[in-house]
Scaffold this active site. Structure first.
Site, PDB file in Angstrom:
ATOM      1  N   LYS A  20     -21.851 -17.185 -15.751  1.00  0.00           N
ATOM      2  CA  LYS A  20     -21.714 -18.521 -16.699  1.00  0.00           C
ATOM      3  C   LYS A  20     -23.508 -19.070 -17.620  1.00  0.00           C
ATOM      4  O   LYS A  20     -23.841 -18.501 -18.255  1.00  0.00           O
ATOM      5  CB  LYS A  20     -20.976 -19.831 -16.948  1.00  0.00           C
ATOM      6  CG  LYS A  20     -21.795 -20.547 -18.030  1.00  0.00           C
ATOM      7  CD  LYS A  20     -20.270 -21.827 -18.213  1.00  0.00           C
ATOM      8  CE  LYS A  20     -20.818 -22.814 -17.424  1.00  0.00           C
ATOM      9  NZ  LYS A  20     -21.652 -24.180 -18.133  1.00  0.00           N
ATOM     10  N   SER A  21     -23.994 -18.405 -16.719  1.00  0.00           N
ATOM     11  CA  SER A  21     -25.755 -19.008 -16.703  1.00  0.00           C
ATOM     12  C   SER A  21     -26.022 -17.569 -17.179  1.00  0.00           C
ATOM     13  O   SER A  21     -26.722 -17.502 -18.604  1.00  0.00           O
ATOM     14  CB  SER A  21     -26.471 -19.288 -15.219  1.00  0.00           C
ATOM     15  OG  SER A  21     -25.752 -21.102 -15.214  1.00  0.00           O
ATOM     16  N   ARG A  25     -27.342 -16.319 -21.632  1.00  0.00           N
ATOM     17  CA  ARG A  25     -29.011 -15.614 -21.570  1.00  0.00           C
ATOM     18  C   ARG A  25     -28.990 -14.360 -21.971  1.00  0.00           C
ATOM     19  O   ARG A  25     -29.477 -13.719 -22.601  1.00  0.00           O
ATOM     20  CB  ARG A  25     -29.074 -15.656 -20.550  1.00  0.00           C
ATOM     21  CG  ARG A  25     -29.916 -17.857 -20.169  1.00  0.00           C
ATOM     22  CD  ARG A  25     -30.446 -17.712 -18.537  1.00  0.00           C
ATOM     23  NE  ARG A  25     -31.108 -18.960 -18.040  1.00  0.00           N
ATOM     24  CZ  ARG A  25     -30.001 -20.167 -17.573  1.00  0.00           C
ATOM     25  NH1 ARG A  25     -28.943 -19.941 -17.929  1.00  0.00           N
ATOM     26  NH2 ARG A  25     -30.878 -20.879 -17.305  1.00  0.00           N
ATOM     27  N   GLY A  92     -23.838 -27.820 -22.363  1.00  0.00           N
ATOM     28  CA  GLY A  92     -25.140 -28.064 -22.455  1.00  0.00           C
ATOM     29  C   GLY A  92     -26.439 -26.678 -22.845  1.00  0.00           C
ATOM     30  O   GLY A  92     -26.787 -27.085 -23.295  1.00  0.00           O
ATOM     31  N   ARG A 120     -25.102 -36.592 -24.062  1.00  0.00           N
ATOM     32  CA  ARG A 120     -25.966 -36.146 -23.598  1.00  0.00           C
ATOM     33  C   ARG A 120     -27.290 -35.945 -23.790  1.00  0.00           C
ATOM     34  O   ARG A 120     -27.811 -36.281 -25.105  1.00  0.00           O
ATOM     35  CB  ARG A 120     -25.240 -33.874 -23.324  1.00  0.00           C
ATOM     36  CG  ARG A 120     -23.669 -33.801 -22.886  1.00  0.00           C
ATOM     37  CD  ARG A 120     -23.751 -33.603 -21.584  1.00  0.00           C
ATOM     38  NE  ARG A 120     -24.566 -32.922 -20.681  1.00  0.00           N
ATOM     39  CZ  ARG A 120     -23.978 -31.872 -20.186  1.00  0.00           C
ATOM     40  NH1 ARG A 120     -23.013 -30.762 -20.696  1.00  0.00           N
ATOM     41  NH2 ARG A 120     -24.892 -31.126 -19.784  1.00  0.00           N
ATOM     42  N   GLN A 168     -31.600 -25.857 -17.374  1.00  0.00           N
ATOM     43  CA  GLN A 168     -32.343 -25.746 -19.388  1.00  0.00           C
ATOM     44  C   GLN A 168     -33.537 -26.519 -19.601  1.00  0.00           C
ATOM     45  O   GLN A 168     -33.730 -25.393 -20.341  1.00  0.00           O
ATOM     46  CB  GLN A 168     -30.760 -26.909 -19.741  1.00  0.00           C
ATOM     47  CG  GLN A 168     -29.231 -26.121 -19.055  1.00  0.00           C
ATOM     48  CD  GLN A 168     -27.988 -27.088 -19.015  1.00  0.00           C
ATOM     49  OE1 GLN A 168     -28.333 -28.318 -19.849  1.00  0.00           O
ATOM     50  NE2 GLN A 168     -27.226 -26.520 -18.584  1.00  0.00           N
ATOM     51  N   ASP A 312     -23.544 -27.879  -9.647  1.00  0.00           N
ATOM     52  CA  ASP A 312     -22.337 -26.950 -10.289  1.00  0.00           C
ATOM     53  C   ASP A 312     -21.832 -28.059  -8.569  1.00  0.00           C
ATOM     54  O   ASP A 312     -20.111 -27.658  -9.327  1.00  0.00           O
ATOM     55  CB  ASP A 312     -22.306 -26.452 -11.024  1.00  0.00           C
ATOM     56  CG  ASP A 312     -23.642 -26.131 -12.400  1.00  0.00           C
ATOM     57  OD1 ASP A 312     -23.780 -28.006 -12.542  1.00  0.00           O
ATOM     58  OD2 ASP A 312     -23.507 -25.988 -12.786  1.00  0.00           O
ATOM     59  N   ARG A 343     -20.482 -36.588 -13.443  1.00  0.00           N
ATOM     60  CA  ARG A 343     -19.313 -36.851 -12.193  1.00  0.00           C
ATOM     61  C   ARG A 343     -19.378 -37.933 -10.912  1.00  0.00           C
ATOM     62  O   ARG A 343     -18.407 -37.389  -9.911  1.00  0.00           O
ATOM     63  CB  ARG A 343     -20.404 -35.084 -11.780  1.00  0.00           C
ATOM     64  CG  ARG A 343     -19.757 -34.057 -13.083  1.00  0.00           C
ATOM     65  CD  ARG A 343     -19.710 -33.045 -12.563  1.00  0.00           C
ATOM     66  NE  ARG A 343     -19.495 -31.956 -14.159  1.00  0.00           N
ATOM     67  CZ  ARG A 343     -20.048 -30.473 -14.044  1.00  0.00           C
ATOM     68  NH1 ARG A 343     -20.565 -30.050 -13.548  1.00  0.00           N
ATOM     69  NH2 ARG A 343     -19.476 -30.095 -14.995  1.00  0.00           N
ATOM     70  N   ARG A 385     -15.075 -28.902 -14.460  1.00  0.00           N
ATOM     71  CA  ARG A 385     -15.303 -28.969 -13.215  1.00  0.00           C
ATOM     72  C   ARG A 385     -14.613 -29.643 -11.817  1.00  0.00           C
ATOM     73  O   ARG A 385     -13.811 -29.441 -11.345  1.00  0.00           O
ATOM     74  CB  ARG A 385     -16.990 -28.566 -12.622  1.00  0.00           C
ATOM     75  CG  ARG A 385     -17.446 -27.232 -12.691  1.00  0.00           C
ATOM     76  CD  ARG A 385     -18.792 -26.948 -12.414  1.00  0.00           C
ATOM     77  NE  ARG A 385     -19.724 -26.300 -13.398  1.00  0.00           N
ATOM     78  CZ  ARG A 385     -20.035 -24.992 -13.303  1.00  0.00           C
ATOM     79  NH1 ARG A 385     -18.233 -24.589 -12.494  1.00  0.00           N
ATOM     80  NH2 ARG A 385     -20.409 -24.045 -14.021  1.00  0.00           N
TER      81      ARG A 385
HETATM   82  C1  S3P Z   1     -27.458 -24.532 -16.263  1.00  0.00           C
HETATM   83  C2  S3P Z   1     -28.830 -25.539 -15.576  1.00  0.00           C
HETATM   84  C3  S3P Z   1     -28.073 -26.645 -14.656  1.00  0.00           C
HETATM   85  C4  S3P Z   1     -26.305 -26.739 -14.776  1.00  0.00           C
HETATM   86  C5  S3P Z   1     -25.361 -26.380 -16.333  1.00  0.00           C
HETATM   87  C6  S3P Z   1     -26.256 -24.755 -15.799  1.00  0.00           C
HETATM   88  C7  S3P Z   1     -28.353 -23.360 -17.390  1.00  0.00           C
HETATM   89  O1  S3P Z   1     -27.807 -28.190 -15.874  1.00  0.00           O
HETATM   90  O2  S3P Z   1     -25.159 -27.818 -14.181  1.00  0.00           O
HETATM   91  O3  S3P Z   1     -23.973 -26.379 -15.376  1.00  0.00           O
HETATM   92  O4  S3P Z   1     -27.459 -22.209 -17.461  1.00  0.00           O
HETATM   93  O5  S3P Z   1     -29.331 -23.163 -16.924  1.00  0.00           O
HETATM   94  P1  S3P Z   1     -29.107 -28.245 -15.980  1.00  0.00           P
HETATM   95  O6  S3P Z   1     -30.682 -27.607 -16.128  1.00  0.00           O
HETATM   96  O7  S3P Z   1     -29.105 -29.730 -16.848  1.00  0.00           O
HETATM   97  O8  S3P Z   1     -29.325 -28.834 -13.976  1.00  0.00           O
END
Ligand code: S3P
Length: 427
Positions: A20-21, A25, A92, A120, A168, A312, A343, A385
């Protein structure tokens, strides 16, 4: 939705969906680079589709032939003012990283999302961006979305010590830093996932990293690339735990991304005594096969620098701990309170409903094992999750049924979750 319970002998091999990350990107880097980016194995889940739609609304041409995604990038300066406020859904990552990208835009943008996004915290991104010259406002003067952001052509580089360990926030500052005329220096509280740094290099840019310190120069030219998204270890985590706790199981997960900033869960399983075998199949691209078998587990302590490397995975690790003998303590994980839902509370309450001995603390959870889980009525709170963790918990429920509210949240990161579970022999 009635969950699948009372399972035995899960077996088979699976390729979990794209990370996902990295999927988020890949759209973002494709949009801000010059030229064409092609993306293979993109995660077509709600969150990443929110990112795709957002960049289309900013004027980027993005094609999806059902297999490959093609992004026609034109650089930061060619993003257009959107016609309407931009909807990030539940994501987020989309809202926070987009804020960094919009830091240099000469138009005003409003970003909003669902009920979870509206809670958030955004100060963590707004404060450093404001130091760089950006104007950001949350609803009624708060830090919460909808956020209105007005960028500037005079973005200032900063030296910034991050108060939270967050990839993030780091990524938002790096995207803004790329648009300044100087050098931005960041110091992380703890090292977090480094996909943004790695992709800056992959797209032809340069960035200096040494431990928790990062330096990035602005006004770099990024060039479109071919991206092959690895399997998401955060999705694999649900099947790793299923394989460890469902009696008589043997599961193989292929093509899993093994970036060391993401593999904390493997270390935790090893420390708990779980039978887990990792084989690196492609060293250059950090890919591997992970195999697990049903195991006798023992409780451990989890905290410190390990936390961002499995942040996560903590809900599913908490489930694992209910099946380990002795006490498991999770600490330094206060960030869990500001995820898609709180969570810490959600995991304690819902696993408690199924009979686990689990206590929330200020920064984590204390779990006593091993407990037999029983049926009950549970909810995901709209958090993907939590929903998937509860389905894995239900697999070992032998008495009664488990009814899950808001099961549809799973599609935020893993639309094929229930189908993939069926492939492992869950009936
Ligand atoms: C993510 C960073 C994490 C993670 C989120 C994805 C990212 O969040 O929990 O699911 O893709 O950069 P945080 O940066 O708030 O820790």
């Amino acid at each position: 939705m009635k969950l699948l319970t009372n399972q035995k002998n899960l077996s088979g091999s699976l390729e979990v969906p794209g990370d996902k990350s990295i999927s988020h990107r890949s759209i973002m880097f494709g949009s801000i680079a010059q030229g064409t980016t092609t993306i293979h194995k993109f995660l077509r889940a709600d969150d990443c589709m929110s990112t795709l739609a957002l960049f289309r609304s900013l004027g980027v041409q993005i094609e999806d032939d059902g297999q490959v995604i093609t992004v026609h990038g034109k650089g930061f300066s060619k993003l257009h003012a959107p016609k309407e406020p931009l909807n990030v859904g539940n994501s987020g990552t989309t809202i926070r990283l987009a804020m960094g990208i919009l830091a240099g835009s000469l138009f005003e943008t409003t970003l909003f999302g669902d009920a979870s996004i509206a809670k958030r915290p955004m100060n963590r991104v707004m404060l450093p961006l404001e130091k760089m010259g950006v104007t950001c406002k949350g609803i009624k003067g708060s830090e919460f979305p909808p956020i209105t952001i007005q960028g500037t052509s005079h973005l200032q580089p900063i030296k910034y010590e991050m108060p939270v360990a967050s990839a993030q926030v780091k990524s938002a500052i790096l995207f803004a830093g790329l648009q300044t005329k100087g050098e931005t220096v960041l110091i992380e509280k703890e090292q977090t996932r480094n996909h943004t740094e790695e992709m800056i290099r992959q797209f032809g840019g340069s960035i200096e990293t040494s431990g928790k310190k990062i330096k990035i120069k602005g006004k770099q030219q990024l060039k479109g690339q071919e991206v092959i998204v690895p399997g998401d270890i955060s999705s694999a985590a649900f099947f790793l735990v299923a394989g460890l706790i469902v009696p008589g199981s043997h599961i193989v997960l292929e093509n899993v991304g093994l970036n060391p900033t993401r593999t904390g869960i493997i270390e935790v399983i090893e420390q708990m005594g779980g039978k887990i075998f990792v084989q690196e199949t492609d060293k250059e691209n950090q890919l591997g096969t992970i195999r697990v078998e049903t195991s006798e587990l023992k409780g451990i302590e989890i905290g410190g620098a390990l936390i961002p490397r499995l942040i996560d995975e903590l809900p599913i690790i908490a489930l694992l701990a209910t099946q380990a003998t002795g006490e498991t303590i999770i600490r330094d994980a206060q960030e869990l309170k500001v995820k898609e839902t709180n969570r810490i509370d959600a995991v304690a309450k819902e696993l408690g409903t199924l009979g686990a001995s689990i206590e929330p603390t200020d920064d984590g959870l204390i779990i006593q094992g091993k407990t037999a889980l029983h049926g009950g009525q549970v909810t995901s709170y709209g958090d993907h999750r939590i929903g998937m963790m509860l389905q894995i918990a239900a697999l070992i429920v032998t008495q009664g049924t488990v009814e899950l509210e808001k099961a549809e949240a799973v599609s935020v990161s893993y639309p094929e979750f229930f189908k993939d579970l069926a492939k492992l022999g869950v009936k």
